[in-house]
Design a protein around this motif. Structure first.
Motif, PDB file in Angstrom:
ATOM      1  N   GLY A 169     -38.031   8.519 -73.472  1.00 39.98           N
ATOM      2  CA  GLY A 169     -38.060   7.957 -74.816  1.00 39.98           C
ATOM      3  C   GLY A 169     -39.410   7.993 -75.486  1.00 39.98           C
ATOM      4  N   VAL A 170     -40.399   8.670 -74.905  1.00 42.76           N
ATOM      5  CA  VAL A 170     -41.715   8.784 -75.535  1.00 42.76           C
ATOM      6  C   VAL A 170     -41.643   9.873 -76.606  1.00 42.76           C
ATOM      7  CG1 VAL A 170     -44.150   9.329 -75.184  1.00 42.76           C
ATOM      8  CG2 VAL A 170     -42.888   8.025 -73.456  1.00 42.76           C
ATOM      9  N   ILE A 171     -42.090   9.556 -77.811  1.00 43.16           N
ATOM     10  CA  ILE A 171     -41.984  10.489 -78.934  1.00 43.16           C
ATOM     11  C   ILE A 171     -42.949  11.655 -78.741  1.00 43.16           C
ATOM     12  CG2 ILE A 171     -42.259  10.768 -81.435  1.00 43.16           C
ATOM     13  CD1 ILE A 171     -41.531   7.796 -81.731  1.00 43.16           C
ATOM     14  N   LEU A 172     -42.409  12.882 -78.822  1.00 44.22           N
ATOM     15  CA  LEU A 172     -43.195  14.097 -78.679  1.00 44.22           C
ATOM     16  C   LEU A 172     -43.460  14.767 -80.013  1.00 44.22           C
ATOM     17  CD1 LEU A 172     -41.325  15.635 -75.605  1.00 44.22           C
ATOM     18  CD2 LEU A 172     -43.419  14.261 -75.592  1.00 44.22           C
ATOM     19  N   SER A 173     -42.525  14.646 -80.958  1.00 44.18           N
ATOM     20  CA  SER A 173     -42.686  15.329 -82.236  1.00 44.18           C
ATOM     21  C   SER A 173     -41.807  14.659 -83.282  1.00 44.18           C
ATOM     22  CB  SER A 173     -42.292  16.806 -82.090  1.00 44.18           C
ATOM     23  OG  SER A 173     -42.622  17.525 -83.255  1.00 44.18           O
ATOM     24  N   VAL A 174     -42.284  14.678 -84.536  1.00 43.08           N
ATOM     25  CA  VAL A 174     -41.509  14.168 -85.669  1.00 43.08           C
ATOM     26  C   VAL A 174     -41.643  15.154 -86.815  1.00 43.08           C
ATOM     27  CG1 VAL A 174     -41.870  11.755 -85.010  1.00 43.08           C
ATOM     28  CG2 VAL A 174     -43.438  12.833 -86.629  1.00 43.08           C
ATOM     29  N   ILE A 190     -46.409   9.802 -82.416  1.00 45.16           N
ATOM     30  CA  ILE A 190     -46.422  10.572 -81.169  1.00 45.16           C
ATOM     31  C   ILE A 190     -47.113   9.775 -80.063  1.00 45.16           C
ATOM     32  CG2 ILE A 190     -47.364  12.641 -80.060  1.00 45.16           C
ATOM     33  CD1 ILE A 190     -46.874  14.096 -82.735  1.00 45.16           C
ATOM     34  N   GLY A 191     -46.466   9.732 -78.915  1.00 40.87           N
ATOM     35  CA  GLY A 191     -46.985   8.959 -77.789  1.00 40.87           C
ATOM     36  C   GLY A 191     -46.397   7.561 -77.711  1.00 40.87           C
ATOM     37  N   LYS A 192     -45.800   7.094 -78.821  1.00 40.36           N
ATOM     38  CA  LYS A 192     -45.120   5.794 -78.824  1.00 40.36           C
ATOM     39  C   LYS A 192     -43.637   6.013 -78.479  1.00 40.36           C
ATOM     40  CE  LYS A 192     -48.664   3.535 -80.799  1.00 40.36           C
ATOM     41  NZ  LYS A 192     -49.464   4.643 -81.343  1.00 40.36           N
ATOM     42  N   THR A 193     -42.870   4.926 -78.492  1.00 40.52           N
ATOM     43  CA  THR A 193     -41.419   5.026 -78.325  1.00 40.52           C
ATOM     44  C   THR A 193     -40.757   4.608 -79.641  1.00 40.52           C
ATOM     45  OG1 THR A 193     -41.021   2.752 -77.619  1.00 40.52           O
ATOM     46  CG2 THR A 193     -41.687   4.340 -75.909  1.00 40.52           C
ATOM     47  N   THR A 251     -33.722  17.042 -70.699  1.00 41.37           N
ATOM     48  CA  THR A 251     -35.166  17.280 -70.825  1.00 41.37           C
ATOM     49  C   THR A 251     -35.759  16.618 -72.059  1.00 41.37           C
ATOM     50  OG1 THR A 251     -34.774  19.335 -72.056  1.00 41.37           O
ATOM     51  CG2 THR A 251     -34.949  19.503 -69.653  1.00 41.37           C
ATOM     52  N   HIS A 252     -34.936  16.387 -73.075  1.00 42.09           N
ATOM     53  CA  HIS A 252     -35.398  15.773 -74.316  1.00 42.09           C
ATOM     54  C   HIS A 252     -34.250  15.016 -74.963  1.00 42.09           C
ATOM     55  CE1 HIS A 252     -37.931  19.381 -73.746  1.00 42.09           C
ATOM     56  NE2 HIS A 252     -38.892  18.625 -74.228  1.00 42.09           N
ATOM     57  N   TYR A 253     -34.610  14.106 -75.849  1.00 44.01           N
ATOM     58  CA  TYR A 253     -33.656  13.492 -76.758  1.00 44.01           C
ATOM     59  C   TYR A 253     -34.078  13.840 -78.179  1.00 44.01           C
ATOM     60  CZ  TYR A 253     -31.690  10.615 -73.021  1.00 44.01           C
ATOM     61  OH  TYR A 253     -31.061  10.187 -71.868  1.00 44.01           O
TER      62      TYR A 253
END
Length: 439
Positions: A169-174, A190-193, A251-253
């Motif tokens: 659940g760690v944000i990788l991209s927006v 990025i880096g947050k949830t 691998t991702h959400y």
């Protein structure tokens, strides 16, 4: 606009996979069609709410063929897409929705009464359309890859906000729309949830159920309240999907969301206009019937009674004639407030029309004394009213019927309460009587 780059620890092949599908063009067109259809729903709501001038296309014989989504939907010629069950299912819903909107718009132009049943059907179809659109996206996934359709070339240009997280659940991209919706720049997110956006309006149980659904089914969708950076809350329609590798491991959400706050607010305003009296803000006849039906169903299950009261003001016509309609309207508003003030939260008081009111008192046992409620109502109504510089006094005549002995359906119970009210009028007014069946 700065393009958001994937982080170094993100799967480098993810974005390559997002742009290789042959149906990328259909995905882009679907996203634009969905965006335009949301705007269409909002436009219809505004037209009905504000009595605006409808678009000619919405009044055409087959309006579903003329909107952006309809042109996209009926222009698809890809055999694989045409065979998708989700694709076939959305067509009838879309057509029925436009026909309901056309019926309401035509009635409004002709000065006919607002058709509550048709409007309620339009609201249900709007919700169903949104659900079907989400299912269509899911159908894309099962056939080739939901991510390639939702993200791909439209990642940065999508009208919806999009964020990608790792399995934890760690944000990788927006994308850019995420920043526009939430107020958070990419580097702040990025880096947050996604907890960064929590509004506090959903319980921990809500989020546990969301993640359990994601783990078991690989996808979750629904309405959720979130909070912008400036602290304002907004309602969004959110779809979260898991991306799996060749081994089937997530691998991702990917979360895709759109702001539906204004759409919901418009729906709620129109619902209020359709179900509440404009003068007193009490439930109107239609809503009273609906609540009474529900109360009767509960009473049947629980072996309880329901009391129905029919009220008519004594002396209202004189006030209206001598002081004018403005004073009469203010008197009705004050009566409405007094009636609401002496009843329980579970009771319903409605303006039935003119100077007539109805009351339903559900969940009664044989030991409950409904006479005391009638006496409280009569006493409250009889107190003096101040209408500008004028002091006036009116009373009320009340008729009472009881479920199940005086009837088992709303119409018969209201009719019998009305008959009892007329007996009260004949007997001197400012009192109450129970319905008595003719001998």
């Amino acid at each position: 606009m700065t393009t958001v780059q994937p982080r170094a620890n993100m799967d480098k092949n993810l974005f390559q996979r997002l742009t290789t599908s042959e149906l990328d063009s259909y995905a882009i067109e679907l996203e634009h069609a969905v965006e335009n259809h949301t705007r269409w729903v909002n436009g219809i709501s505004r037209t009905l709410l504000c009595h605006g001038t409808p678009d000619a296309a919405d009044l055409a014989a087959e309006p579903h063929l003329h909107c952006h989504f309809g042109r996209w939907y009926h222009g698809i010629d890809n055999p694989a897409l045409l065979k998708l069950p989700e694709f076939e299912a959305i067509g009838p819903v879309h057509e029925a929705m436009h026909k309901a909107a056309r019926e309401l718009l035509l009635a409004q132009q002709e000065g006919k009464p607002f058709d509550i049943a048709t409007y309620d059907r339009l609201l249900l179809l709007s919700d169903e359309m949104r659900r079907q659109m989400s299912q269509l996206r899911s159908g894309f996934k099962h056939n080739m890859n939901l991510i390639s359709l939702l993200m791909g070339k439209v990642f940065e240009n999508a009208a919806e906000g999009v964020l990608i997280t790792d399995p934890n659940g760690v944000i990788l991209s927006v994308n850019h729309a995420f920043t526009e919706f939430t107020g958070y720049a990419a580097e702040e997110a990025i880096g947050k949830t996604p907890a960064l956006l929590r509004s506090g309006r959903q319980s921990e149980a809500f989020y546990r159920h969301m993640w359990l659904t994601l783990q078991n089914e690989g996808q979750w969708e629904g309405e959720i309240w979130n909070r912008r950076k400036d602290g304002k809350h907004y309602l969004e329609w959110l779809t979260i999907s898991g991306v799996r590798d060749e081994a089937g491991t997530i691998t991702h959400y990917v979360a895709v969301f759109s702001d539906i706050t204004s759409e919901k607010e418009n729906e709620e305003r129109l619902y209020h206009l359709a179900h509440y009296d404009l003068l007193t803000d009490l439930p109107n006849r239609m809503l009273f019937y609906d609540r009474l039906r529900q109360g009767l169903l509960r009473a049947k299950r629980n072996n309880r009674q329901v009391a129905i009261m029919f009220l008519d003001l004594d002396g209202f016509k004189q006030v209206n004639d001598e002081l004018g309609h403005h004073a009469g309207d203010e008197l009705l508003r004050q009566v409405a407030r007094r009636l609401s003030g002496v009843l329980r939260a579970s009771d319903t008081v409605a303006r039935f029309g003119g100077d007539e009111f109805t009351v339903s008192v559900p969940d009664l046992t044989p030991d409950d004394d409904i006479s005391r409620v009638a006496q409280k109502i009569i006493a409250a109504v009889a107190k003096p009213y101040y209408l500008g510089s004028n002091r006036v006094q009116v009373t009320t005549s009340v008729g009472i019927s009881l479920f199940p002995q005086d009837g088992e359906d709303p119409d018969s119970l209201i009719t019998h309460a009305d008959m009892a009210m007329y007996e009260t009028k004949k007997g001197g007014k400012n009192s109450y009587r129970f319905y008595a069946a003719p001998l």
